[in-house]
Write a protein that holds these residues in place. Structure first.
Motif, mmCIF file in Angstrom:
data_model
loop_
_atom_site.group_PDB
_atom_site.id
_atom_site.type_symbol
_atom_site.label_atom_id
_atom_site.label_comp_id
_atom_site.label_asym_id
_atom_site.label_seq_id
_atom_site.Cartn_x
_atom_site.Cartn_y
_atom_site.Cartn_z
ATOM 1 N N ILE A 95 -26.157 -100.550 -47.669
ATOM 2 C CA ILE A 95 -26.268 -100.083 -46.285
ATOM 3 C C ILE A 95 -25.041 -99.225 -46.005
ATOM 4 O O ILE A 95 -23.908 -99.718 -46.039
ATOM 5 C CB ILE A 95 -26.309 -101.267 -45.288
ATOM 6 N N ALA A 101 -29.730 -96.117 -46.175
ATOM 7 C CA ALA A 101 -29.810 -97.391 -46.892
ATOM 8 C C ALA A 101 -30.552 -97.161 -48.200
ATOM 9 O O ALA A 101 -31.495 -96.358 -48.263
ATOM 10 C CB ALA A 101 -30.549 -98.433 -46.057
ATOM 11 N N TYR A 137 -30.375 -103.183 -39.399
ATOM 12 C CA TYR A 137 -29.318 -102.166 -39.459
ATOM 13 C C TYR A 137 -29.756 -100.828 -38.851
ATOM 14 O O TYR A 137 -28.937 -99.947 -38.639
ATOM 15 C CB TYR A 137 -28.843 -101.962 -40.906
ATOM 16 N N SER A 139 -31.270 -98.216 -39.992
ATOM 17 C CA SER A 139 -30.928 -97.023 -40.774
ATOM 18 C C SER A 139 -31.931 -95.900 -40.484
ATOM 19 O O SER A 139 -33.127 -96.143 -40.349
ATOM 20 C CB SER A 139 -30.943 -97.345 -42.264
#
Length: 168
Positions: A95, A101, A137, A139
């Motif tokens: 990440i 990612a 996350y 991404s």
């Protein structure tokens, strides 16, 4: 085999550190590999062919053993490596702080625009939990195995589709 078969050669060639999850450290050093857990006939056929060719590789002692998370800043990279089991117990994802990612074989584009869990995975529930961990996350671009990529919205939608199809 496609994940680590040439790792000793790559280490010798580059002098780079070898990193792996703690659950794989002993197997990496010994050079022993077990076939991936196939979830369909095609996967079992591929495992059979791999077994005929051999499942031993030149082992290498890992320089870095990861448990859950590893900060990459020491290597000049803004990001971290996280443990994402499911495809295998030792699967890891990268990440990056720039919104990218790299998740490898945990998911793949099974056909254009369709993200799925593929034919090889060991623990479907762990895999789904890892996908949710990656999605958290947010991404902007997520690189999958075999040269394809997606974005977080498509990943979240794929997770929901996979859950519906598998009853999880």
């Amino acid at each position: 085999m496609d994940h680590v078969g040439s790792i000793a050669y790559a280490k010798k060639l580059t002098g780079g550190d070898v990193l792996c999850h703690q659950s794989y450290a002993q197997a990496l050093e010994s050079g022993d590999i077990e076939p991936a857990v196939a979830q369909n006939f095609t996967g079992r056929l591929l495992n059979l062919m791999t077994g005929l060719l051999g499942t031993k590789f030149e082992g290498v002692k890992p320089d870095i053993v990861v448990t859950d998370e590893f900060d990459l800043s020491e290597y000049g990279i803004a990001g971290k490596i996280i443990h994402t089991p499911g495809h295998s117990p030792s699967s890891l994802s990268i990440i990056l702080d720039n919104g990218e990612a790299l998740v490898g074989d945990i998911v793949r584009e099974e056909e254009p625009g369709v993200i799925g869990i593929g034919m090889f995975y060991e623990d479907e529930q762990a895999l789904l939990e890892s996908l949710e961990k990656i999605a958290a996350y947010e991404s902007s671009i997520i690189y999958l195995s075999h040269g394809t990529y997606t974005d977080n919205l498509a990943l979240v939608n794929a997770i929901e589709t996979i859950k519906a199809e598998t009853g999880n």
